[in-house]
Design a protein around this motif. Structure first.
Motif, PDB file in Angstrom:
ATOM      1  N   MET A   2     -20.726   8.310  27.062  1.00  0.00           N
ATOM      2  CA  MET A   2     -19.779   7.624  26.479  1.00  0.00           C
ATOM      3  C   MET A   2     -19.750   7.861  24.811  1.00  0.00           C
ATOM      4  O   MET A   2     -21.323   7.996  24.535  1.00  0.00           O
ATOM      5  CB  MET A   2     -19.660   6.241  26.466  1.00  0.00           C
ATOM      6  CG  MET A   2     -19.526   5.685  27.998  1.00  0.00           C
ATOM      7  SD  MET A   2     -19.300   4.154  28.385  1.00  0.00           S
ATOM      8  CE  MET A   2     -17.582   3.692  27.771  1.00  0.00           C
ATOM      9  N   ARG A   3     -19.065   8.232  24.144  1.00  0.00           N
ATOM     10  CA  ARG A   3     -19.218   8.227  22.707  1.00  0.00           C
ATOM     11  C   ARG A   3     -18.721   6.950  21.972  1.00  0.00           C
ATOM     12  O   ARG A   3     -17.807   6.394  22.242  1.00  0.00           O
ATOM     13  CB  ARG A   3     -18.400   9.405  22.291  1.00  0.00           C
ATOM     14  CG  ARG A   3     -18.913   9.962  20.758  1.00  0.00           C
ATOM     15  CD  ARG A   3     -18.141  11.490  20.575  1.00  0.00           C
ATOM     16  NE  ARG A   3     -18.889  12.018  19.269  1.00  0.00           N
ATOM     17  CZ  ARG A   3     -17.821  12.285  18.441  1.00  0.00           C
ATOM     18  NH1 ARG A   3     -16.621  12.412  18.414  1.00  0.00           N
ATOM     19  NH2 ARG A   3     -18.498  12.751  17.066  1.00  0.00           N
ATOM     20  N   PHE A   4     -19.642   6.611  20.835  1.00  0.00           N
ATOM     21  CA  PHE A   4     -19.353   5.528  19.909  1.00  0.00           C
ATOM     22  C   PHE A   4     -18.546   5.752  18.645  1.00  0.00           C
ATOM     23  O   PHE A   4     -19.209   6.765  18.041  1.00  0.00           O
ATOM     24  CB  PHE A   4     -20.686   4.740  19.825  1.00  0.00           C
ATOM     25  CG  PHE A   4     -21.103   4.118  21.065  1.00  0.00           C
ATOM     26  CD1 PHE A   4     -21.278   2.604  20.847  1.00  0.00           C
ATOM     27  CD2 PHE A   4     -21.439   4.495  22.369  1.00  0.00           C
ATOM     28  CE1 PHE A   4     -21.765   1.894  21.967  1.00  0.00           C
ATOM     29  CE2 PHE A   4     -21.698   3.964  23.437  1.00  0.00           C
ATOM     30  CZ  PHE A   4     -21.938   2.573  23.277  1.00  0.00           C
ATOM     31  N   LEU A   5     -17.821   5.072  18.149  1.00  0.00           N
ATOM     32  CA  LEU A   5     -17.647   5.025  16.688  1.00  0.00           C
ATOM     33  C   LEU A   5     -17.887   3.927  16.467  1.00  0.00           C
ATOM     34  O   LEU A   5     -17.328   2.618  16.655  1.00  0.00           O
ATOM     35  CB  LEU A   5     -15.768   5.187  16.816  1.00  0.00           C
ATOM     36  CG  LEU A   5     -15.153   5.293  15.290  1.00  0.00           C
ATOM     37  CD1 LEU A   5     -15.651   6.271  14.425  1.00  0.00           C
ATOM     38  CD2 LEU A   5     -13.602   5.296  15.688  1.00  0.00           C
ATOM     39  N   ILE A   6     -18.774   3.877  14.964  1.00  0.00           N
ATOM     40  CA  ILE A   6     -19.043   2.767  14.522  1.00  0.00           C
ATOM     41  C   ILE A   6     -18.510   2.494  13.176  1.00  0.00           C
ATOM     42  O   ILE A   6     -18.585   3.622  12.255  1.00  0.00           O
ATOM     43  CB  ILE A   6     -20.588   2.690  14.434  1.00  0.00           C
ATOM     44  CG1 ILE A   6     -21.312   2.891  15.749  1.00  0.00           C
ATOM     45  CG2 ILE A   6     -21.041   1.541  13.830  1.00  0.00           C
ATOM     46  CD1 ILE A   6     -22.382   2.954  16.018  1.00  0.00           C
ATOM     47  N   ASP A  35     -15.118   6.364  23.054  1.00  0.00           N
ATOM     48  CA  ASP A  35     -15.027   5.434  24.299  1.00  0.00           C
ATOM     49  C   ASP A  35     -15.167   4.246  23.961  1.00  0.00           C
ATOM     50  O   ASP A  35     -14.809   3.016  24.502  1.00  0.00           O
ATOM     51  CB  ASP A  35     -15.913   5.890  25.415  1.00  0.00           C
ATOM     52  CG  ASP A  35     -15.846   7.475  25.778  1.00  0.00           C
ATOM     53  OD1 ASP A  35     -14.931   7.820  26.431  1.00  0.00           O
ATOM     54  OD2 ASP A  35     -16.652   8.319  25.506  1.00  0.00           O
ATOM     55  N   VAL A  36     -16.096   3.903  22.807  1.00  0.00           N
ATOM     56  CA  VAL A  36     -16.339   2.559  22.465  1.00  0.00           C
ATOM     57  C   VAL A  36     -16.189   2.436  20.786  1.00  0.00           C
ATOM     58  O   VAL A  36     -16.520   3.175  20.203  1.00  0.00           O
ATOM     59  CB  VAL A  36     -17.942   2.256  22.915  1.00  0.00           C
ATOM     60  CG1 VAL A  36     -18.300   0.892  22.258  1.00  0.00           C
ATOM     61  CG2 VAL A  36     -18.179   2.438  24.055  1.00  0.00           C
ATOM     62  N   ILE A  37     -15.384   1.413  20.400  1.00  0.00           N
ATOM     63  CA  ILE A  37     -15.120   1.090  19.094  1.00  0.00           C
ATOM     64  C   ILE A  37     -16.131  -0.018  18.588  1.00  0.00           C
ATOM     65  O   ILE A  37     -15.887  -0.956  19.090  1.00  0.00           O
ATOM     66  CB  ILE A  37     -13.662   0.767  18.917  1.00  0.00           C
ATOM     67  CG1 ILE A  37     -12.779   1.976  19.558  1.00  0.00           C
ATOM     68  CG2 ILE A  37     -13.318   0.473  17.244  1.00  0.00           C
ATOM     69  CD1 ILE A  37     -12.669   3.196  19.054  1.00  0.00           C
ATOM     70  N   CYS A  38     -16.750   0.324  17.602  1.00  0.00           N
ATOM     71  CA  CYS A  38     -17.797  -0.778  17.163  1.00  0.00           C
ATOM     72  C   CYS A  38     -17.435  -1.162  15.934  1.00  0.00           C
ATOM     73  O   CYS A  38     -16.900  -0.444  14.963  1.00  0.00           O
ATOM     74  CB  CYS A  38     -19.127  -0.327  17.136  1.00  0.00           C
ATOM     75  SG  CYS A  38     -19.888   0.097  18.697  1.00  0.00           S
ATOM     76  N   LYS A  39     -17.509  -2.540  15.531  1.00  0.00           N
ATOM     77  CA  LYS A  39     -17.436  -3.033  14.160  1.00  0.00           C
ATOM     78  C   LYS A  39     -18.875  -3.795  13.864  1.00  0.00           C
ATOM     79  O   LYS A  39     -19.066  -4.775  14.533  1.00  0.00           O
ATOM     80  CB  LYS A  39     -16.072  -4.149  14.072  1.00  0.00           C
ATOM     81  CG  LYS A  39     -16.133  -4.775  12.641  1.00  0.00           C
ATOM     82  CD  LYS A  39     -16.810  -5.907  12.446  1.00  0.00           C
ATOM     83  CE  LYS A  39     -17.050  -6.532  11.043  1.00  0.00           C
ATOM     84  NZ  LYS A  39     -17.910  -7.333  10.841  1.00  0.00           N
ATOM     85  N   GLY A  98     -19.124 -11.628  15.095  1.00  0.00           N
ATOM     86  CA  GLY A  98     -18.508 -10.549  14.156  1.00  0.00           C
ATOM     87  C   GLY A  98     -19.153  -9.328  13.701  1.00  0.00           C
ATOM     88  O   GLY A  98     -18.925  -8.173  13.655  1.00  0.00           O
ATOM     89  N   PRO A  99     -20.642  -9.649  13.399  1.00  0.00           N
ATOM     90  CA  PRO A  99     -21.225  -8.424  12.861  1.00  0.00           C
ATOM     91  C   PRO A  99     -21.616  -7.580  13.845  1.00  0.00           C
ATOM     92  O   PRO A  99     -22.500  -6.381  13.296  1.00  0.00           O
ATOM     93  CB  PRO A  99     -22.703  -9.598  12.317  1.00  0.00           C
ATOM     94  CG  PRO A  99     -22.183 -10.895  12.106  1.00  0.00           C
ATOM     95  CD  PRO A  99     -21.386 -10.963  13.248  1.00  0.00           C
ATOM     96  N   MET A 100     -21.278  -7.553  15.033  1.00  0.00           N
ATOM     97  CA  MET A 100     -22.046  -6.653  16.019  1.00  0.00           C
ATOM     98  C   MET A 100     -21.148  -6.482  17.282  1.00  0.00           C
ATOM     99  O   MET A 100     -21.377  -6.366  18.526  1.00  0.00           O
ATOM    100  CB  MET A 100     -23.341  -6.935  16.711  1.00  0.00           C
ATOM    101  CG  MET A 100     -23.257  -8.260  17.021  1.00  0.00           C
ATOM    102  SD  MET A 100     -24.986  -9.055  17.525  1.00  0.00           S
ATOM    103  CE  MET A 100     -24.719 -10.766  18.213  1.00  0.00           C
ATOM    104  N   LYS A 101     -19.700  -6.301  17.084  1.00  0.00           N
ATOM    105  CA  LYS A 101     -18.885  -6.108  18.064  1.00  0.00           C
ATOM    106  C   LYS A 101     -18.557  -4.503  18.690  1.00  0.00           C
ATOM    107  O   LYS A 101     -18.669  -3.757  18.029  1.00  0.00           O
ATOM    108  CB  LYS A 101     -17.428  -6.596  17.540  1.00  0.00           C
ATOM    109  CG  LYS A 101     -17.392  -7.799  16.961  1.00  0.00           C
ATOM    110  CD  LYS A 101     -16.993  -8.666  17.883  1.00  0.00           C
ATOM    111  CE  LYS A 101     -16.298 -10.047  17.199  1.00  0.00           C
ATOM    112  NZ  LYS A 101     -15.763 -10.968  18.269  1.00  0.00           N
ATOM    113  N   ALA A 102     -18.639  -4.583  19.806  1.00  0.00           N
ATOM    114  CA  ALA A 102     -18.607  -3.284  20.579  1.00  0.00           C
ATOM    115  C   ALA A 102     -17.422  -3.266  21.671  1.00  0.00           C
ATOM    116  O   ALA A 102     -17.716  -4.020  22.674  1.00  0.00           O
ATOM    117  CB  ALA A 102     -19.879  -2.608  21.106  1.00  0.00           C
TER     118      ALA A 102
END
Length: 284
Positions: free
Chosen positions: A1-5, A91-95, A148-152
């Protein structure tokens, strides 16, 4: 999976290096990070450049400073960062926040959770703060809510729920909406995320105004808003605090401030709150 942070950052020159270093030290390497410099007046831009110049996984967006109100500011910055990327490539959207330190296995463990459980929509760890030289559990929320500081978010879940809302209470609204859509919010307690500074210390809004506005923008009807206000007043042991919260809530209603949720979503949120109330208070 690929992460967008996506990492919103405003005047975080002291904290941001810890966050970005912890990302570079991740055991999982397939991610892209966009740091949104939200009108910083300190050395935040220089800090970001040290990473973007030497690591192709890091990019940046520069914004004019937005009004510093809880909720809307950070989501506005997040959305501006998101617009620069094609989310279909991920595949994963992180805030993430710009003042956290992730354990080295954070992304790897989150990826495993998503791979092993197809209905996991939101995954995260637990926040810890430093006190007297020790890192202790923050305790500002229950241990089943991803802060909120670590949403995936699983991308499909993120898209289906319409992303995050640019409003106070966004990090509770997302939980309710995704759960209503059949996704699961999962906290992995073994993942200890260090929060470098305490949230909310730089907001100019008064506590009573904060809660009144929060209950309004969460979409609570008058009955549930009054119940929630009484709970906060009870914690403070102050009757006047209750009336101050109500005044702020009613002011928002009178001014008909725009909500970032639909009528149907309001019904979902109020239904979930009413269900919790019956279960916890009325034992129904």
């Amino acid at each position: 999976m690929r992460f967008l942070i996506i990492i919103p950052a405003h005047n975080e020159e002291e904290n941001l290096p810890f966050t970005l270093d912890s990302l570079q030290q991740q055991s999982f390497k397939d991610f892209r990070t966009v740091v949104v410099n939200d009108g910083s007046t300190d050395g935040t831009e220089d800090v970001i450049r040290k990473y973007t110049d030497h690591d192709s996984r890091f990019a940046t967006v520069n914004l004019q400073k937005s009004a510093h109100q809880p909720g809307s500011k950070v989501v506005n910055a997040f959305k501006n960062g998101l617009k620069t990327q094609n989310i279909n490539e991920f595949d994963v959207i992180c805030k993430f926040d710009a003042d956290i330190i992730l354990p080295e296995n954070y992304l790897e463990t989150v990826e495993t959770a998503f791979k092993d459980h197809s209905r996991y929509g939101l995954v995260g760890g637990l926040l810890y703060v430093e006190k007297d030289g020790q890192w202790i559990y923050e305790g500002n929320s229950n241990k089943h809510h991803v802060r909120g500081p670590m949403k995936a978010y699983r991308k499909e879940c993120f898209v289906q729920m319409g992303g995050v809302r640019e409003t106070l209470g966004w990090d509770n609204i997302d939980s309710i909406l995704l759960t209503n859509l059949g996704w699961k919010e999962i906290v992995l307690p073994e993942l200890h995320v260090k929060l470098i500074k305490v949230k909310g210390t730089d907001y100019t809004i008064r506590p009573a105004d904060y809660y009144g506005r929060y209950f309004y923008f969460l979409g609570l009807n008058r009955f549930l808003a009054y119940i929630a206000s009484s709970k906060e007043a009870a914690k403070s042991r102050s009757i006047s605090f209750f009336f101050d919260i109500i005044k702020a809530y009613e002011t928002c209603k009178k001014e008909k401030l725009e909500l970032k949720i639909s009528k149907d979503e309001q019904k979902v949120i109020n239904g979930q709150r009413w269900k919790m109330l019956k279960k916890k208070w009325l034992k129904m």
